[in-house]
Design a protein around this motif. Structure first.
Motif, PDB file in Angstrom:
ATOM      1  N   TYR A 193      18.338  38.462  49.517  1.00 12.49           N
ATOM      2  CA  TYR A 193      17.107  39.212  49.302  1.00 12.49           C
ATOM      3  C   TYR A 193      15.949  38.510  50.006  1.00 12.49           C
ATOM      4  O   TYR A 193      15.821  37.300  49.940  1.00 12.49           O
ATOM      5  N   VAL A 194      15.123  39.290  50.656  1.00 12.55           N
ATOM      6  CA  VAL A 194      13.998  38.732  51.396  1.00 12.55           C
ATOM      7  C   VAL A 194      12.936  38.185  50.446  1.00 12.55           C
ATOM      8  O   VAL A 194      12.296  37.187  50.726  1.00 12.55           O
ATOM      9  N   SER A 195      12.752  38.840  49.311  1.00 13.21           N
ATOM     10  CA  SER A 195      11.779  38.374  48.324  1.00 13.21           C
ATOM     11  C   SER A 195      12.242  38.797  46.935  1.00 13.21           C
ATOM     12  O   SER A 195      13.116  39.649  46.797  1.00 13.21           O
ATOM     13  N   THR A 196      11.615  38.235  45.923  1.00 13.63           N
ATOM     14  CA  THR A 196      11.981  38.593  44.549  1.00 13.63           C
ATOM     15  C   THR A 196      11.540  40.009  44.194  1.00 13.63           C
ATOM     16  O   THR A 196      12.040  40.580  43.242  1.00 13.63           O
ATOM     17  N   ALA A 197      10.627  40.583  44.961  1.00 14.56           N
ATOM     18  CA  ALA A 197      10.186  41.956  44.700  1.00 14.56           C
ATOM     19  C   ALA A 197      11.351  42.935  44.829  1.00 14.56           C
ATOM     20  O   ALA A 197      11.401  43.952  44.145  1.00 14.56           O
ATOM     21  N   VAL A 198      12.312  42.607  45.661  1.00 14.21           N
ATOM     22  CA  VAL A 198      13.482  43.479  45.852  1.00 14.21           C
ATOM     23  C   VAL A 198      14.328  43.537  44.584  1.00 14.21           C
ATOM     24  O   VAL A 198      14.947  44.532  44.281  1.00 14.21           O
ATOM     25  N   TRP A 199      14.339  42.447  43.816  1.00 14.45           N
ATOM     26  CA  TRP A 199      15.150  42.393  42.611  1.00 14.45           C
ATOM     27  C   TRP A 199      14.810  43.484  41.627  1.00 14.45           C
ATOM     28  O   TRP A 199      15.664  43.992  40.935  1.00 14.45           O
ATOM     29  N   THR A 200      13.557  43.831  41.524  1.00 19.76           N
ATOM     30  CA  THR A 200      13.157  44.830  40.542  1.00 19.76           C
ATOM     31  C   THR A 200      13.591  46.230  40.930  1.00 19.76           C
ATOM     32  O   THR A 200      13.655  47.107  40.084  1.00 19.76           O
ATOM     33  N   SER A 201      13.909  46.447  42.203  1.00 25.52           N
ATOM     34  CA  SER A 201      14.324  47.776  42.627  1.00 25.52           C
ATOM     35  C   SER A 201      15.801  47.860  43.000  1.00 25.52           C
ATOM     36  O   SER A 201      16.290  48.936  43.284  1.00 25.52           O
TER      37      SER A 201
END
Length: 61
Positions: free
Chosen positions: A48-56
């Motif tokens: 994942y490029v950032s943790t923001a991706v985890w939520t989606s």
């Protein structure tokens, strides 16, 4: 192996995984839930490029 035996086996062995030391100290994560989190996100830290991706990201994607 029934589900109880599976949980006991997982609890006894999850600590061997290299990421266990990261996941297990998190509040609310025991060995069974930590293993599910690891299965959902994977163990590749570059995935994942950032943790923001985890939520989606849907589990298992």
């Amino acid at each position: 192996m029934d589900s109880r035996a599976s949980e006991e086996h997982l609890a006894a062995n999850f600590g061997r995984h290299p990421d266990a030391e990261i996941l297990l100290p998190q509040p609310g994560l025991g060995p069974v839930l930590a293993a599910r989190v690891l299965a959902g996100f994977g163990d590749d830290p570059t995935r994942y490029v950032s943790t923001a991706v985890w939520t989606s990201a849907p589990p298992g994607s």
